[in-house]
Motif scaffolding. Structure first.
Motif, PDB file in Angstrom:
ATOM      1  N   ARG A 158     -29.808 -12.384 -19.051  1.00 46.42           N
ATOM      2  CA  ARG A 158     -30.033 -11.885 -17.681  1.00 46.42           C
ATOM      3  C   ARG A 158     -29.576 -10.435 -17.521  1.00 46.42           C
ATOM      4  O   ARG A 158     -29.826  -9.814 -16.490  1.00 46.42           O
ATOM      5  CB  ARG A 158     -29.319 -12.777 -16.649  1.00 46.42           C
ATOM      6  N   SER A 207     -32.799 -23.530 -15.857  1.00 43.12           N
ATOM      7  CA  SER A 207     -31.953 -22.351 -16.025  1.00 43.12           C
ATOM      8  C   SER A 207     -32.481 -21.142 -15.267  1.00 43.12           C
ATOM      9  O   SER A 207     -33.675 -21.032 -14.990  1.00 43.12           O
ATOM     10  CB  SER A 207     -31.855 -22.022 -17.513  1.00 43.12           C
ATOM     11  N   ASP A 208     -31.574 -20.222 -14.969  1.00 44.09           N
ATOM     12  CA  ASP A 208     -31.988 -18.917 -14.414  1.00 44.09           C
ATOM     13  C   ASP A 208     -32.089 -17.883 -15.543  1.00 44.09           C
ATOM     14  O   ASP A 208     -32.320 -16.712 -15.302  1.00 44.09           O
ATOM     15  CB  ASP A 208     -31.006 -18.451 -13.326  1.00 44.09           C
ATOM     16  N   ASP A 209     -31.883 -18.315 -16.788  1.00 46.66           N
ATOM     17  CA  ASP A 209     -32.016 -17.414 -17.930  1.00 46.66           C
ATOM     18  C   ASP A 209     -33.505 -17.289 -18.263  1.00 46.66           C
ATOM     19  O   ASP A 209     -34.189 -18.305 -18.411  1.00 46.66           O
ATOM     20  CB  ASP A 209     -31.261 -17.959 -19.147  1.00 46.66           C
ATOM     21  N   HIS A 245     -25.901 -11.787 -22.778  1.00 43.81           N
ATOM     22  CA  HIS A 245     -26.659 -12.655 -21.886  1.00 43.81           C
ATOM     23  C   HIS A 245     -28.056 -12.133 -21.617  1.00 43.81           C
ATOM     24  O   HIS A 245     -28.236 -10.932 -21.410  1.00 43.81           O
ATOM     25  CB  HIS A 245     -25.900 -12.838 -20.560  1.00 43.81           C
TER      26      HIS A 245
HETATM   27 MG    MG Z   1     -27.892 -19.066 -16.414  1.00 46.05          MG
END
Ligand code: MG
Ligand code: WAQ
Ligand code: MG
Ligand code: MG
Length: 257
Positions: free
Chosen positions: A54, A192-194, A52
């Motif tokens: 993050r 997204s928070d990515d 991932h």
């Molecule tokens: Mg995300």
């Protein structure tokens, strides 16, 4: 896939501590699986968390449970991609589209002012009458679950619409289709928070799933997921729909089969 016996599989992963102990959210995922596909389904979600953008998870939890309610089949929202050249242009378009869905202008502005405060691993519910957050889930938010789209049917759809078979698009469209299928949902706003994914969308029953190619800058780890809802007589029923009603997205022509 044997639709008469499906399992809901849910995963969450975080850095340093578990979510409830203040760890940083890394990844979450939910899908529906037949019993014979469970090994593969669990592995799909494990891979998602291990690779991932993050970060590396220090905490990982996965669970499955049988779904006892009947599964509802829903057509995917129509998809449109809006190319923009700057984040500013993208965000202006997002506000314009939200207004078109029926969210009042002052409520949109009020919601935008609150966005930096969130940092949750689920979605935020905002009442379109007052602009207040109404889910009461503080740092957790509401996690929509028990939804999926079978690979073959998704690929057939993607081919017919000439859209890429991007798993992220699939996940987001499944979620938006489920959320917008409820009559009290006026609109959804999401990015997204990515840090490596900057395309987001505004969705509603009326305007469909409107992708916007830039809603934040590369490297930014702040995501957003807001459901704008009409004043609710029973917020708990609405939240149970989001969390528990099983939904399979499927093209209409295939509903009988
Ligand atoms: Mg995300
Ligand atoms: N239920 C509620 N909120 C969720 C869920 C869920 N199942 N999954 C994610 N969220 C919230 C959570 O706060 C995340 O931090 C945030 O949304 C972003 O999640 O090309 O990838 O999975 O058309 O990072 C949209 C565009 C991509 C796709 C959105 O979101 C496309 C995305 P992410
Ligand atoms: Mg995620
Ligand atoms: Mg996701």
């Amino acid at each position: 896939m044997d639709q008469s016996r499906l399992y809901s599989v849910r995963m969450r992963a975080s850095e340093k501590e578990s979510h409830e102990n203040g760890g940083k959210h890394i990844s979450g995922g939910e899908l529906l699986s037949s019993y014979s596909d469970l090994r593969m389904s669990v592995n799909t979600l494990l891979e998602k968390a291990l690779n991932h953008s993050r970060g590396k998870p220090d905490f990982f939890q996965i669970q499955f449970e049988i779904v006892n309610q009947p599964i509802k089949l829903v057509n995917p929202l129509p998809v449109q991609t809006n190319e923009v050249t700057t984040v500013k242009e993208g965000q202006e378009l997002a506000r314009y589209l939200l207004k078109k869905t029926g969210v009042p202008k002052n409520i949109i502005e009020k919601a935008y002012k609150q966005i930096p405060e969130y940092g949750v691993r689920g979605a935020i519910l905002i009442d379109i009458q007052t602009g207040e957050r109404i889910d009461g889930r503080t740092d957790k938010g509401v996690r929509v679950s028990r939804m999926d789209w079978q690979t073959g049917n998704f690929e057939k759809w993607a081919k017919s619409k000439a859209v890429p078979t991007n798993p992220r698009l699939k996940e987001a469209l499944v979620l938006a289709t489920k959320v917008c299928n409820h009559e009290l949902t006026i609109a959804e706003l999401c990015w997204s928070d990515d840090p490596d994914y900057i395309t987001g969308y505004v969705a509603s029953k009326n305007i469909g799933y409107q992708r916007i190619t830039q809603l934040k800058h590369f490297g930014d780890e702040r995501g957003c997921r807001i459901f704008f809802v009409d004043t609710l007589s029973d917020i708990n029923t609405y939240m149970s729909y989001l969390e528990e009603q099983p939904i399979l997205v499927q093209l209409e022509e295939d509903h009988e089969t």
